[in-house]
Design an enzyme around this catalytic site. Structure first.
Site, PDB file in Angstrom:
ATOM      1  N   ASP A 147       0.866  -1.178   0.000  1.00  0.00           N
ATOM      2  CA  ASP A 147       0.000   0.000   0.000  1.00  0.00           C
ATOM      3  C   ASP A 147       0.904   1.230   0.000  1.00  0.00           C
ATOM      4  O   ASP A 147       2.130   1.113  -0.190  1.00  0.00           O
ATOM      5  CB  ASP A 147      -1.001  -0.034   1.174  1.00  0.00           C
ATOM      6  CG  ASP A 147      -0.342   0.164   2.535  1.00  0.00           C
ATOM      7  OD1 ASP A 147       0.906   0.258   2.608  1.00  0.00           O
ATOM      8  OD2 ASP A 147      -1.071   0.229   3.538  1.00  0.00           O
ATOM      9  N   HIS A 148       0.309   2.405   0.234  1.00  0.00           N
ATOM     10  CA  HIS A 148       1.091   3.656   0.215  1.00  0.00           C
ATOM     11  C   HIS A 148       2.174   3.654   1.294  1.00  0.00           C
ATOM     12  O   HIS A 148       3.274   4.152   1.072  1.00  0.00           O
ATOM     13  CB  HIS A 148       0.155   4.854   0.402  1.00  0.00           C
ATOM     14  CG  HIS A 148      -0.717   4.744   1.618  1.00  0.00           C
ATOM     15  ND1 HIS A 148      -1.764   3.840   1.695  1.00  0.00           N
ATOM     16  CD2 HIS A 148      -0.688   5.383   2.812  1.00  0.00           C
ATOM     17  CE1 HIS A 148      -2.337   3.946   2.880  1.00  0.00           C
ATOM     18  NE2 HIS A 148      -1.704   4.866   3.582  1.00  0.00           N
ATOM     19  N   CYS A 160       3.154  -3.204   3.985  1.00  0.00           N
ATOM     20  CA  CYS A 160       2.284  -2.090   4.389  1.00  0.00           C
ATOM     21  C   CYS A 160       3.008  -1.362   5.513  1.00  0.00           C
ATOM     22  O   CYS A 160       4.229  -1.507   5.656  1.00  0.00           O
ATOM     23  CB  CYS A 160       0.878  -2.572   4.768  1.00  0.00           C
ATOM     24  SG  CYS A 160       0.779  -3.654   6.202  1.00  0.00           S
ATOM     25  N   GLY A 161       2.309  -0.581   6.305  1.00  0.00           N
ATOM     26  CA  GLY A 161       2.994   0.171   7.361  1.00  0.00           C
ATOM     27  C   GLY A 161       3.607  -0.751   8.413  1.00  0.00           C
ATOM     28  O   GLY A 161       4.765  -0.600   8.786  1.00  0.00           O
ATOM     29  N   THR A 162       2.799  -1.698   8.873  1.00  0.00           N
ATOM     30  CA  THR A 162       3.261  -2.639   9.907  1.00  0.00           C
ATOM     31  C   THR A 162       3.574  -4.025   9.368  1.00  0.00           C
ATOM     32  O   THR A 162       4.219  -4.814  10.060  1.00  0.00           O
ATOM     33  CB  THR A 162       2.163  -2.820  10.971  1.00  0.00           C
ATOM     34  OG1 THR A 162       0.982  -3.294  10.303  1.00  0.00           O
ATOM     35  CG2 THR A 162       1.867  -1.517  11.693  1.00  0.00           C
ATOM     36  N   GLY A 163       3.032  -4.359   8.226  1.00  0.00           N
ATOM     37  CA  GLY A 163       3.070  -5.731   7.710  1.00  0.00           C
ATOM     38  C   GLY A 163       1.912  -6.556   8.237  1.00  0.00           C
ATOM     39  O   GLY A 163       1.595  -7.619   7.695  1.00  0.00           O
ATOM     40  N   MET A 218      -1.478  -6.468   5.943  1.00  0.00           N
ATOM     41  CA  MET A 218      -1.229  -7.299   4.752  1.00  0.00           C
ATOM     42  C   MET A 218      -1.299  -8.785   5.122  1.00  0.00           C
ATOM     43  O   MET A 218      -1.870  -9.586   4.375  1.00  0.00           O
ATOM     44  CB  MET A 218       0.149  -7.001   4.169  1.00  0.00           C
ATOM     45  CG  MET A 218       0.200  -5.761   3.301  1.00  0.00           C
ATOM     46  SD  MET A 218      -0.786  -5.953   1.796  1.00  0.00           S
ATOM     47  CE  MET A 218      -0.109  -4.627   0.799  1.00  0.00           C
ATOM     48  N   HIS A 267       9.753 -24.411   8.283  1.00  0.00           N
ATOM     49  CA  HIS A 267       8.759 -25.163   9.059  1.00  0.00           C
ATOM     50  C   HIS A 267       7.326 -24.959   8.590  1.00  0.00           C
ATOM     51  O   HIS A 267       6.524 -25.883   8.664  1.00  0.00           O
ATOM     52  CB  HIS A 267       8.841 -24.764  10.542  1.00  0.00           C
ATOM     53  CG  HIS A 267      10.061 -25.292  11.227  1.00  0.00           C
ATOM     54  ND1 HIS A 267      10.218 -25.267  12.595  1.00  0.00           N
ATOM     55  CD2 HIS A 267      11.191 -25.861  10.743  1.00  0.00           C
ATOM     56  CE1 HIS A 267      11.392 -25.787  12.928  1.00  0.00           C
ATOM     57  NE2 HIS A 267      12.008 -26.158  11.815  1.00  0.00           N
ATOM     58  N   HIS A 273       6.212 -31.306   9.970  1.00  0.00           N
ATOM     59  CA  HIS A 273       5.810 -30.005   9.430  1.00  0.00           C
ATOM     60  C   HIS A 273       4.727 -30.173   8.363  1.00  0.00           C
ATOM     61  O   HIS A 273       3.775 -29.392   8.309  1.00  0.00           O
ATOM     62  CB  HIS A 273       7.028 -29.266   8.876  1.00  0.00           C
ATOM     63  CG  HIS A 273       8.072 -29.048   9.933  1.00  0.00           C
ATOM     64  ND1 HIS A 273       7.785 -28.462  11.139  1.00  0.00           N
ATOM     65  CD2 HIS A 273       9.383 -29.387   9.978  1.00  0.00           C
ATOM     66  CE1 HIS A 273       8.870 -28.424  11.877  1.00  0.00           C
ATOM     67  NE2 HIS A 273       9.863 -28.985  11.193  1.00  0.00           N
TER      68      HIS A 273
END
Ligand code: RB5
Length: 146
Positions: free
Chosen positions: A7-8, A64-67, A70, A97, A133
């Site tokens: 995003d932006h 994105c800003g924080t991840g 997304m 894993h 796994h």
């Protein structure tokens, strides 16, 4: 082929990642956004993730800003295992894993230097294929239909 999306708030870090992918001759497709105008991260999570689930791309990177936003959006898409990482160990072991197919990064969390280390280890670490796994991933897949 690596699917990219942002995003932006993730646009500037995505540009740093693109520069690195160009320098390392890594093929990618950018699913937007293409400037810093305000936009909605789920739209770009969807585009990049559908390129992965559709087989056009093997792995994806979303910023994105924080991840976090997304990763929330990406993990709603069937077949996506997205990991929001800001440390090297998690970026490596989510491939080994969890067979994660999407790396989410926070453009307001990690600097370009660390982000590129995370991208490299994520893209270059194979899934271990261990029976334990695989069994756990099958259980994640079964949650998709509940
Ligand atoms: C946009 O301001 C910001 O909320 C978004 O980039 C992301 O951090 C959401 O998780």
């Amino acid at each position: 082929m690596i699917a990219l999306g942002s995003d932006h708030a993730g646009y500037a870090l995505k540009q740093d990642i693109i520069k690195h992918l160009d320098e390392t001759h890594t093929e990618y497709k950018d699913y937007g956004t293409f400037d810093e105008s305000s936009c909605d991260y789920p739209d770009f999570a969807q585009k990049a993730c559908e390129a992965v689930t559709g087989g056009e791309c093997e792995l994806g990177i979303l910023v994105c800003g924080t991840g976090v936003g997304m990763s929330m959006a990406a993990n709603k898409i069937k077949g996506i295992r997205a990991a929001c990482c800001s440390d090297y160990f998690s970026a490596k072991f989510t491939r080994e894993h969890n067979d994660a197919n999407i790396l989410c990064l926070g453009g307001r969390v990690v600097g370009a230097g660390l982000a590129i280390e995370l991208v490299d280890v994520f893209l270059n670490t194979p899934f271990s294929n261990g029976a334990n796994h695989l069994r756990r991933i099958e259980k994640i897949k079964s949650l998709e239909s509940k």
